[in-house]
Design a protein around this motif. Structure first.
Motif, mmCIF file in Angstrom:
data_model
loop_
_atom_site.group_PDB
_atom_site.id
_atom_site.type_symbol
_atom_site.label_atom_id
_atom_site.label_comp_id
_atom_site.label_asym_id
_atom_site.label_seq_id
_atom_site.Cartn_x
_atom_site.Cartn_y
_atom_site.Cartn_z
ATOM 1 N N HIS A 79 10.002 -1.265 5.751
ATOM 2 C CA HIS A 79 8.870 -2.386 5.894
ATOM 3 C C HIS A 79 8.946 -3.384 5.080
ATOM 4 N N ILE A 80 9.873 -3.434 4.106
ATOM 5 C CA ILE A 80 10.000 -4.692 3.130
ATOM 6 C C ILE A 80 11.281 -5.039 3.259
ATOM 7 N N ASP A 81 12.161 -4.676 3.829
ATOM 8 C CA ASP A 81 13.346 -5.152 3.803
ATOM 9 C C ASP A 81 13.556 -6.655 4.254
ATOM 10 N N ALA A 82 12.659 -7.129 5.291
ATOM 11 C CA ALA A 82 12.898 -8.480 5.730
ATOM 12 C C ALA A 82 12.268 -9.309 4.809
ATOM 13 N N PRO A 85 0.872 -1.240 0.106
ATOM 14 C CA PRO A 85 0.107 -0.005 0.054
ATOM 15 C C PRO A 85 0.902 1.215 0.092
ATOM 16 N N GLN A 86 0.446 2.305 -0.478
ATOM 17 C CA GLN A 86 0.860 3.876 -0.558
ATOM 18 C C GLN A 86 1.332 3.989 0.924
ATOM 19 N N GLY A 87 2.449 4.505 0.922
ATOM 20 C CA GLY A 87 3.227 4.836 2.355
ATOM 21 C C GLY A 87 4.037 3.988 2.728
ATOM 22 N N THR A 89 12.542 4.988 6.155
ATOM 23 C CA THR A 89 10.957 4.891 5.976
ATOM 24 C C THR A 89 10.394 5.861 5.050
ATOM 25 N N VAL A 90 11.335 6.297 4.243
ATOM 26 C CA VAL A 90 10.912 6.958 3.246
ATOM 27 C C VAL A 90 9.936 6.431 2.271
ATOM 28 N N PRO A 91 8.715 6.851 2.125
ATOM 29 C CA PRO A 91 7.679 5.991 1.269
ATOM 30 C C PRO A 91 8.081 5.735 -0.094
ATOM 31 N N LEU A 92 7.876 4.841 -0.695
ATOM 32 C CA LEU A 92 8.412 4.264 -1.924
ATOM 33 C C LEU A 92 7.228 4.644 -2.959
ATOM 34 N N ASP A 93 7.469 5.818 -3.536
ATOM 35 C CA ASP A 93 6.544 6.477 -4.512
ATOM 36 C C ASP A 93 6.742 6.038 -6.024
ATOM 37 N N PRO A 94 5.662 6.101 -6.823
ATOM 38 C CA PRO A 94 5.815 5.703 -8.167
ATOM 39 C C PRO A 94 6.984 6.703 -8.880
#
Length: 590
Positions: free
Chosen positions: A444-447, A437-439, A486-491
């Motif tokens: 949050h996904i490294d693991a 999800p956005q944000g 924690t910088v959001p991954l943006d398009p």
């Protein structure tokens, strides 16, 4: 060739240079001097004249620092360099595991009571110095001083004199005037009258120019001030931008601090990257905040993404030709240098290569276990039967920057290495298939890239992914796939996806593709919120000889088989006969 292979440092050079620095420290009346890897632009890649850490210690990694005291000198390195540093520094230096041991705590433990800790204010940003505040609370004194290494460095190289050049609109995708207006509007919304820009890639992006001051990275070393009206003052040697149609006021570098002092109102500076010397010169109201170029630059526009796709398509042909060439070499004939030279040759054959994007990591056997290994004439070894060979490389093309790692089998691999390779592959596939999800940020996904390794009690000591520029730095902020981000991954953000595993003295594994964040297509029954996923940019086969098939799930095998179909389709008709035959074999379904 862009890459050279001579050793630039030797351990025996360190002790006399350390003695000279200590004599200078005594003359200056200080008890410690901090020597970072960074330059005044906080660059990971620095000009030869700014390679102070390497000159002093012999350590050539891209991150780290040294603290010199009268009786000890600590060289701080992270997990990527803990083997390398032992080989490169003399016994006069003590390697220190960082960040497990902080600079502050180490100084508190080793410096004498009431010590005067000196630093060059051009090489440290304010936030870094704030972390040293406990030293003053403990009775020590932080002392801003001239650079004491420069004072003892004989035959120091001169500053770069590369000329800047225009980056065309069809590749930039947006006029400089539009970028400046967009960022100026952001400053006004924040109640800021100006922003100080000290990152060269930000300035190059903003003005749609590129430079030649740093090998591998097409940047112009400069400083700038952006006003809330969209005007730019650029501080650079005028001859470096002569003939360019710049919509900026050009001033010599020596005028920068005076211009900063003259600013009024509220001025933004980035405490993570602005030199403390610049922050100290500011008399206006300070607004600490990120460089306003960082996020817009990271969110690539349609033209930049089209350029990235074209660059990766071109690079895939070169990589396939290289892997096909490598596959027919009989061990132990090919050396690490031979392989690096051959790969650069295939990239040059595209007739579009401007430079390599970093020094090629070409490591066989135990050398592959050094994540940032740099082959030299002294360390060069042959690729031997039963080993793994790791090659991490990239190209700078005018339409995009590439970065790819492949690990391949030389002969029959050991079962232990195959199992580790398969776990690394599972992590890479997990991120490639991810919807989120956005944000969501990289932390949050490294693991997900590590889960299969963790199940086996294994891990790797580097981030899973970094941002990549658009014909700029191969390492670009602010987003990355790491526990620290924690910088959001943006398009539009281009990132690397590169889990690995390293067994010291035995083998190393890394598999790396570049991916770009995009808006994910809708799914039936999905929550009504914005979703993201990744588009893969890199299409080069992964060595299936290293895969333990039964360790992959059906979904993972399906992803890999589909990926390999696309690898073959994208280079069809562009390969030599040898490479065409190789890719037909390399992409057979599991």
């Amino acid at each position: 060739m862009f890459q050279a292979f001579e050793s630039t440092t030797t351990p025996h050079q360190g002790p006399p240079r350390l003695a000279a620095l200590r004599a200078k420290m005594a003359e200056a009346g200080v008890d410690a001097f901090i020597v970072p890897r960074a330059d005044a632009w906080q660059g990971e890649y620095v000009a030869p004249c700014d390679e102070r850490l390497a000159w002093l210690t012999g350590f050539t990694g891209s991150a780290g620092f040294c603290v010199v005291l009268a009786e000890t000198a600590g060289v701080f390195v992270d997990g990527r360099y803990r083997v390398q540093v032992k080989a490169q520094v003399a016994d006069a230096f003590t390697p220190v595991d960082w960040p497990e041991t902080s600079l502050r705590d180490w100084i508190l433990a080793h410096a004498p009571e009431g010590a005067r800790i000196a630093y060059d204010p051009w090489l440290h940003p304010p936030r870094q110095l704030k972390g040293l505040a406990p030293l003053e609370a403990a009775g020590m004194t932080l002392v801003a001083t001239e650079n004491l290494v420069d004072a003892v460095w004989q035959d120091r190289p001169g500053r770069p004199e590369g000329r800047a050049f225009a980056h065309p609109l069809e590749l930039a995708g947006e006029e400089s005037a539009a970028k400046r207006a967009r960022l100026a509007a952001e400053l006004r919304r924040a109640g800021e009258d100006a922003a100080i820009l000290t990152l060269p890639d930000s300035i190059c992006w903003l003005l749609n120019i590129r430079g030649a001051d740093i090998p591998r990275i097409p940047i112009l070393q400069s400083f700038a001030i952006l006003t809330a009206e969209g005007r730019v003052q650029l501080f650079v040697a005028p001859e470096k931008v002569a003939g360019l149609d710049l919509e900026a006021e050009v001033h010599p570098p020596g005028a920068f601090l005076a211009a900063v002092e003259a600013l009024t109102g509220t001025v933004r500076l980035d405490p993570e990257s602005c030199p403390a010397a610049v922050a100290g010169a500011l008399r206006a109201t300070v607004s600490e905040g990120p460089d306003p170029c960082l996020l817009p630059k990271a969110r690539k526009n349609a033209a930049e993404l089209d350029g990235a796709r074209a660059a990766h398509q071109r690079d895939a042909v070169a990589m396939v030709e290289f892997l096909a060439w490598l596959d027919v070499q009989t061990p132990p004939v090919v050396t690490e240098i031979d392989a690096a030279q051959a790969l650069e040759g295939f990239r040059r054959a595209t007739n579009a290569l401007r430079d390599i994007s970093f020094e090629t990591i070409s490591g066989a056997g135990p050398h592959a276990a050094l994540p940032h290994y740099r082959v030299s004439e002294e360390t060069n070894r042959t690729l031997r039967e039963g080993e793994l060979y790791l090659v991490d490389s990239g190209g700078q093309y005018v339409d995009g920057t590439t970065d790819i790692t492949r690990t391949v089998a030389v002969g029959a691999p050991a079962r232990e290495a195959m199992e580790a390779f398969t776990r690394v592959l599972k992590g890479m596939i997990a991120l490639s298939r991810l919807r989120f999800p956005q944000g969501v940020g990289g932390a949050h996904i490294d693991a997900l890239a590590r889960a299969a390794l963790w199940e086996a009690g294994q891990d790797f000591d580097h981030g899973t992914g970094h941002g990549v520029g658009s014909y700029l730095s191969v390492h670009e902020g602010p987003a990355r796939i790491s526990r620290a981000s924690t910088v959001p991954l943006d398009p539009g953000m281009i990132l690397s996806n590169e889990p690995g595993y390293y067994r010291e003295g035995a083998f190393g594994i890394r598999i790396e593709n570049l991916i770009v964040v995009r808006e994910a297509p809708p799914l039936p029954g999905a929550d009504p919120r914005p979703w993201r996923d990744f588009e893969t940019l890199t299409y080069v086969p992964i060595d299936t000889r290293l895969i333990v098939r039964d360790m992959l799930s059906a979904a993972e095998r399906d992803w890999l088989n589909a990926y390999h179909v696309q690898c073959a389709e994208r280079v069809a008709g562009q390969l030599s006969d040898r490479a065409a035959a190789w890719i037909a074999r390399a992409t057979l379904a599991l």
